[in-house]
Design an enzyme around this catalytic site. Structure first.
Site, PDB file in Angstrom:
ATOM      1  N   PHE A 247       0.821  -1.225   0.000  1.00 48.37           N
ATOM      2  CA  PHE A 247       0.000   0.000   0.000  1.00 48.37           C
ATOM      3  C   PHE A 247       0.847   1.262   0.000  1.00 48.37           C
ATOM      4  O   PHE A 247       0.380   2.323   0.411  1.00 48.37           O
ATOM      5  CB  PHE A 247      -0.991  -0.009   1.180  1.00 48.37           C
ATOM      6  CG  PHE A 247      -1.678  -1.337   1.367  1.00 48.37           C
ATOM      7  CD1 PHE A 247      -2.492  -1.833   0.357  1.00 48.37           C
ATOM      8  CD2 PHE A 247      -1.491  -2.101   2.500  1.00 48.37           C
ATOM      9  CE1 PHE A 247      -3.101  -3.073   0.489  1.00 48.37           C
ATOM     10  CE2 PHE A 247      -2.096  -3.342   2.636  1.00 48.37           C
ATOM     11  CZ  PHE A 247      -2.905  -3.831   1.631  1.00 48.37           C
ATOM     12  N   GLY A 475       0.021  -8.705  -3.578  1.00 54.54           N
ATOM     13  CA  GLY A 475      -1.345  -9.189  -3.432  1.00 54.54           C
ATOM     14  C   GLY A 475      -2.193  -8.887  -4.649  1.00 54.54           C
ATOM     15  O   GLY A 475      -3.243  -9.477  -4.851  1.00 54.54           O
ATOM     16  N   ARG A 637      -7.865  -1.801 -20.860  1.00 57.14           N
ATOM     17  CA  ARG A 637      -7.878  -3.255 -21.054  1.00 57.14           C
ATOM     18  C   ARG A 637      -7.728  -3.968 -19.708  1.00 57.14           C
ATOM     19  O   ARG A 637      -6.847  -3.627 -18.923  1.00 57.14           O
ATOM     20  CB  ARG A 637      -6.735  -3.679 -21.974  1.00 57.14           C
ATOM     21  CG  ARG A 637      -6.731  -5.160 -22.303  1.00 57.14           C
ATOM     22  CD  ARG A 637      -5.429  -5.568 -22.957  1.00 57.14           C
ATOM     23  NE  ARG A 637      -5.255  -4.956 -24.269  1.00 57.14           N
ATOM     24  CZ  ARG A 637      -5.622  -5.542 -25.418  1.00 57.14           C
ATOM     25  NH1 ARG A 637      -6.160  -6.727 -25.422  1.00 57.14           N
ATOM     26  NH2 ARG A 637      -5.419  -4.923 -26.564  1.00 57.14           N
ATOM     27  N   GLY A 711      -4.722   1.601 -14.727  1.00 52.64           N
ATOM     28  CA  GLY A 711      -4.536   1.010 -13.400  1.00 52.64           C
ATOM     29  C   GLY A 711      -5.843   0.748 -12.680  1.00 52.64           C
ATOM     30  O   GLY A 711      -6.837   1.424 -12.904  1.00 52.64           O
ATOM     31  N   VAL A 712      -5.823  -0.242 -11.778  1.00 55.25           N
ATOM     32  CA  VAL A 712      -7.043  -0.616 -11.057  1.00 55.25           C
ATOM     33  C   VAL A 712      -6.853  -0.687  -9.544  1.00 55.25           C
ATOM     34  O   VAL A 712      -7.829  -0.841  -8.816  1.00 55.25           O
ATOM     35  CB  VAL A 712      -7.568  -1.977 -11.549  1.00 55.25           C
ATOM     36  CG1 VAL A 712      -7.930  -1.915 -13.019  1.00 55.25           C
ATOM     37  CG2 VAL A 712      -6.570  -3.098 -11.286  1.00 55.25           C
ATOM     38  N   GLU A 714      -5.971   1.353  -7.071  1.00 54.58           N
ATOM     39  CA  GLU A 714      -6.223   2.412  -6.103  1.00 54.58           C
ATOM     40  C   GLU A 714      -7.547   3.123  -6.315  1.00 54.58           C
ATOM     41  O   GLU A 714      -8.116   3.699  -5.384  1.00 54.58           O
ATOM     42  CB  GLU A 714      -5.056   3.426  -6.156  1.00 54.58           C
ATOM     43  CG  GLU A 714      -3.750   2.731  -5.833  1.00 54.58           C
ATOM     44  CD  GLU A 714      -2.519   3.586  -6.041  1.00 54.58           C
ATOM     45  OE1 GLU A 714      -2.133   4.287  -5.116  1.00 54.58           O
ATOM     46  OE2 GLU A 714      -1.932   3.532  -7.138  1.00 54.58           O
TER      47      GLU A 714
END
Lengths: 748, 160
Positions: A247, A475, A637, A711-712, A714
């Site tokens: 994180f 993760g 994508r 990006g995914v 955050e």
């Protein structure tokens, strides 16, 4: 990057997009995955940190003799005997280099700062030895909180963005507005609290060092450690196959990790140092607190005329990281005049650091709350108001978006959630048990970034391949998603590709941060695979015995381990045959992943989403429960929808946590975090979390990078935090502007 | 300091080890016995990463002294699969990718097994509250709950 991409002979689509389960899953469900603290080299000693209980001053005395005399204790490391470093840990010699405490002197800069290390045969002996040090201090008065003295105006925020930004005339826009909202919101300091405490196992062999430590940036870590020790980077071998969450807090090497290395140096044996949970509230970063004032103007028609987002934040007294909370206002709503400004104070804390959705998380909950307050002022439904102010281009820069399917996110989210018929006024809905029900909405956004990364791909004579890049799986699923990308880049099934990662000896994969890792490392792999295939193609085309002879540079397709003529796919041969005939054991390709500098010049690159939340609140007790969340996200994508959904869910739960649960509470006199444990620093547990839904909205981004990956990791926090806050208002009519929203703030 | 001899059963196997009187069971499992599948997240019983079963009862191993294992039966993640055959919960977690960084996963699986042994047909709320002591920061709560519910249904079907 275009030079290698143009010669690609690779077909995509067989692995990318598949909802494969995690390739590291078996190791993780059986307890065999080896995290840093699970390593136990022969002869290893345990180290325990002693940390300061004051927040400012100096260590006057330590009872080193008592600690050293304790059975099992081997050595006590203090500034007096700490092995020398080649570089002052307070030198700043790079943009992402943070000052750290590595026992360079007797100064105390914050509570929880390392002041000594006790090294012993057992963990218990080390811990007891640390307790026997009984430090005495010369304490000085501390500054805590956002009202501290000596306010300054920072030039830069976050990792180096200009602090002040202006577009249009905000004051004129506000003066001309028929509706105005001015509101101030506060967000607390938050701590990353990865479930795996920072740990290091350090083993020296001469001037070569092997460390097992969780890292979100292996090459950075290697360079930082090498610089501090005055050794060539190749002497430092870092292994980080699995991180137990990061994180952001494992993005840079921290003082305790360096102390583990120095402890091993001092005693001449391998040493393990693991932070205790309460020791994670000081030297390993946190999300800085903010106080944000939003000034919004709008016309009768609900169109924004001006948006001013001012942020007061805080950094440490000795280094700078300023939460870039206003950047969200550059992107989200189409106001003709926008200004974002900052000021800051210096506190006696550890230096803040990027924490999952840095800037956007804190900024979004304030902006989304203020937007709802303005929608109410205009008598408009919150969704209608957002659509009225939909940004067709990035408002601050005027650049077009490389892709933006936010309208579709709103549409799919609204339908799935069942938003229609929501009363405008608060306190209108109750459930069958008499609980107040509220519905809220928040828009999600996060930049689509890339760092720079490298990868290597090798096609072997047996027709299988090796792909490698020193990526980091904290993760999010790098072991799986990157292997999928590698397999497609090589025209092979995923099981035919050996994928290596998580080691500093592999090509630098860039940083696992900024939701950029899949794009960066993935594009590097994509190009490495293309390079290997291109070389293989050249080999075949130049050979008269090959059915591909003379096929022409773009006339070849790679699929299922074979090269085929594009104009006649019955003519082709296997990778194995080509290499065998050429007498080669393997053929190697290399690739780089980085954003083409032309892209940010011409486009604004962001992921977007819309989150809808339902909360239920006990009207007498004020007890709040998030009961339903629907998020619809568009992020280019999607490499692996199963794992992406996990990322969205995780982000959304962080959003709930931001709105309702987490905060570090600082004692104003001592400067200590009073809830430095997982019992009192509240994070959501299973029972706090409702049923979630994440909709993956299709989006094609032809610009951001050759694969259209954004990006995914955050974005889920953004939008969700505001949606929950807005739902609480809708349930109760009480607008809470100090987060987290707790029972006592509703009982007014 | 005199070390203490402990005779116990771990994952069904008789086991003897030496430990210091103040060592936690978590520390003994990890450092004396090399069973590092059990993780430490907090050391204060707040996070559940160190969950084990103690005579079948779900327990935080950081809150138990190693010497207390004398004569008792300890269950850890290493004993959950039977050889190569994964426990139905492990299989389902894998299939549904109900895990992320994986640090909380051993504890969650041990807690879920203990829950289903007591209550083979839990409601979703019972699962959410039953696993409330196992923190997942990533956070995979929803998938975890669904995986446990689906496993429970499958195990009931197999049993009937």
């Amino acid at each position: 990057m275009a030079e290698t991409a143009s010669a690609t002979h690779v077909r995509h689509g067989s692995s990318i997009g598949q909802p494969l389960t995690r390739r590291d899953g078996v190791l993780k469900v059986t307890g065999q995955a080896r995290y840093a603290a699970d390593n136990h080299p022969p002869g290893m000693l345990h180290a325990a940190l002693a940390v300061s209980s004051i927040a400012r001053g100096r260590v006057a005395a330590l009872d080193v003799a008592a600690a050293r005399a304790h059975p099992g204790v081997v050595e006590v490391m203090t500034p007096a005997n700490r092995p020398p470093l080649a570089q002052d840990p307070d030198d700043k010699n790079g943009p992402f280099v943070f000052r750290m405490e590595a026992l360079q002197d007797d100064r105390v800069r914050y509570a929880g700062q390392p002041i000594a290390v006790v090294i012993a045969e057992t963990l218990e002996a080390a811990t007891e030895g640390a307790a026997l040090l009984a430090p005495r201090y010369e304490a000085e008065a501390v500054e805590t909180g956002l009202d501290a003295s000596d306010v300054f105006i920072p030039q830069m925020v976050g990792p180096g963005a200009p602090a002040e930004a202006r577009h249009g005339d905000v004051e004129a826009g506000l003066a001309a507005a028929e509706r105005r909202v001015e509101a101030t919101y506060e967000t607390p300091a938050q701590y990353h609290n990865a479930m795996e405490p920072h740990a290091i196992v350090a083993a020296w062999e001469g001037d070569r060092l092997t460390v097992d430590t969780p890292s979100q940036g292996l090459a950075w870590a290697q360079e930082r450690i090498a610089g501090l020790l005055g050794l060539p980077p190749e002497n430092i071998h870092i292994r980080s196959p699995f991180l137990g969450g990061g994180f952001g807090s494992k993005g840079v090497i921290s003082g305790p990790q360096v102390l583990g290395i120095l402890a091993a140096r001092l005693v001449g044996r391998p040493v393990k140092l693991v932070l205790r949970r309460e020791q994670m509230y000081g030297p390993v970063g946190h999300r800085g607190p903010t106080r944000q004032t939003l000034r919004l103007g709008a016309g009768e028609d609900g169109g924004l005329t001006a948006l001013h987002h001012h942020v007061r934040t805080a950094t440490s007294r000795f280094d700078d990281f300023l939460e870039p909370a206003a950047s969200v206002s550059h992107t989200l709503y189409a106001a003709p005049a926008i200004a974002t400004t900052y000021d800051a104070v210096r506190l006696d804390t550890g230096t803040p650091l990027f924490m999952r959705a840095p800037g956007e998380a804190s900024g979004s909950i304030a902006l989304e709350s203020a937007i709802d307050e303005m929608a109410l002022e205009c008598g408009m439904d919150p969704l209608e108001f957002r659509l009225r102010n939909y940004a067709e281009v990035e408002p601050m820069s005027g650049k077009p978006f490389s892709s933006k399917a936010l309208r579709e996110c709103y549409a799919q989210g609204v339908a799935r959630f069942g938003w229609a018929g929501r009363p405008l006024q608060p306190r209108q809905m109750r459930d069958e048990n008499g609980l107040l029900v509220g519905w809220g909405l928040g828009t999600a956004t996060f930049p689509a970034l890339m760092f720079q990364g490298q990868a290597r791909a090798v096609i072997r004579r047996d027709g299988t391949a090796l792909a490698e890049t020193g990526a980091h799986d904290m993760g999010q699923g790098a072991w799986t998603a990157l292997a999928q990308l590698a397999a497609d880049s090589l025209g092979l099934e995923i099981d035919q590709v050996e994928f290596r990662s998580g080691d500093s000896r592999l090509p630098d994969a860039g940083i696992a941060g900024g939701s950029s890792h899949t794009a960066t490392a993935g594009i590097a792999l994509h190009h490495a695979g293309a390079d290997a295939i291109a070389k293989l193609t050249e080999l075949a085309m130049a050979d008269q015995r090959s059915p591909l002879f003379g096929a022409g540079n773009m006339g070849v397709v790679a699929r299922n381990g074979r090269l085929l003529r594009r104009d006649d796919e019955s003519r082709g041969e296997s990778y194995a045959d080509i290499l065998t005939r050429a007498g080669l054991a393997e053929i190697e390709g290399r690739g780089t992943g980085a954003m083409d500098p032309a892209v940010p010049e011409h486009y604004a690159t962001h992921s977007h989403g819309a989150v809808f939340a339902e909360v239920k609140i006990d009207p007498e007790l004020g007890q709040i429960r998030a009961t339903r969340l629907v998020g619809a996200f568009a992020a280019g994508r999607i490499v692996n929808p199963r794992l992406v959904r996990s990322q969205y869910y995780g982000g959304m739960i962080w959003g709930v946590s931001f709105a309702l649960h987490e905060q570090a509470v600082m004692d104003k006199c001592s400067g200590r975090v009073m809830n430095a444990n997982l019992g009192e620093y509240h994070v959501p547990v299973n029972a706090d979390v409702p049923s979630l839904e994440a909709i993956l909205v299709e989006e094609h981004d032809p610009h951001v990078n050759p694969l259209g990956i954004k990006g995914v990791g955050e974005i889920g926090i953004t939008g969700t935090a505001g949606a929950v806050a807005n739902a609480v208002w809708h349930a109760t009519g009480v607008r809470v502007r100090r987060f987290p929203i707790a029972i006592e703030k509703l009982l007014v | 300091m005199a070390r203490i001899h402990v005779t116990t059963t771990i994952n069904g196997e008789p086991m003897e080890f030496l430990c210091e009187p103040q060592q936690s069971l978590l520390d003994a499992l990890r450092n004396n016995l090399g069973l590092t599948g059990t993780k430490e997240g907090c050391g204060t019983g707040d996070c559940g990463a160190c969950s084990i079963t103690f005579d079948g009862r779900l327990t935080c191993s950081c809150l138990v002294l190693a010497v207390e294992a004398e004569g008792h039966e300890i269950g850890t993640i290493e004993g959950m699969a039977q050889g190569e055959t994964l426990h139905p919960l492990q299989r389902k977690f894998l299939e549904m990718a109900a895990l992320q960084c994986g640090i909380c996963t051993p504890g969650v699986l041990i807690a879920a097994r203990a829950l289903l042994e007591k209550n083979p047909d839990p409601t979703e709320t019972e699962v959410r509250f039953g696993l409330a002591g196992n923190l997942c920061r990533c956070t995979g709560y929803d998938k975890i709950v669904r995986a446990v519910m689906e496993t429970a249904a499958e195990m009931r079907e197999t049993a009937s």
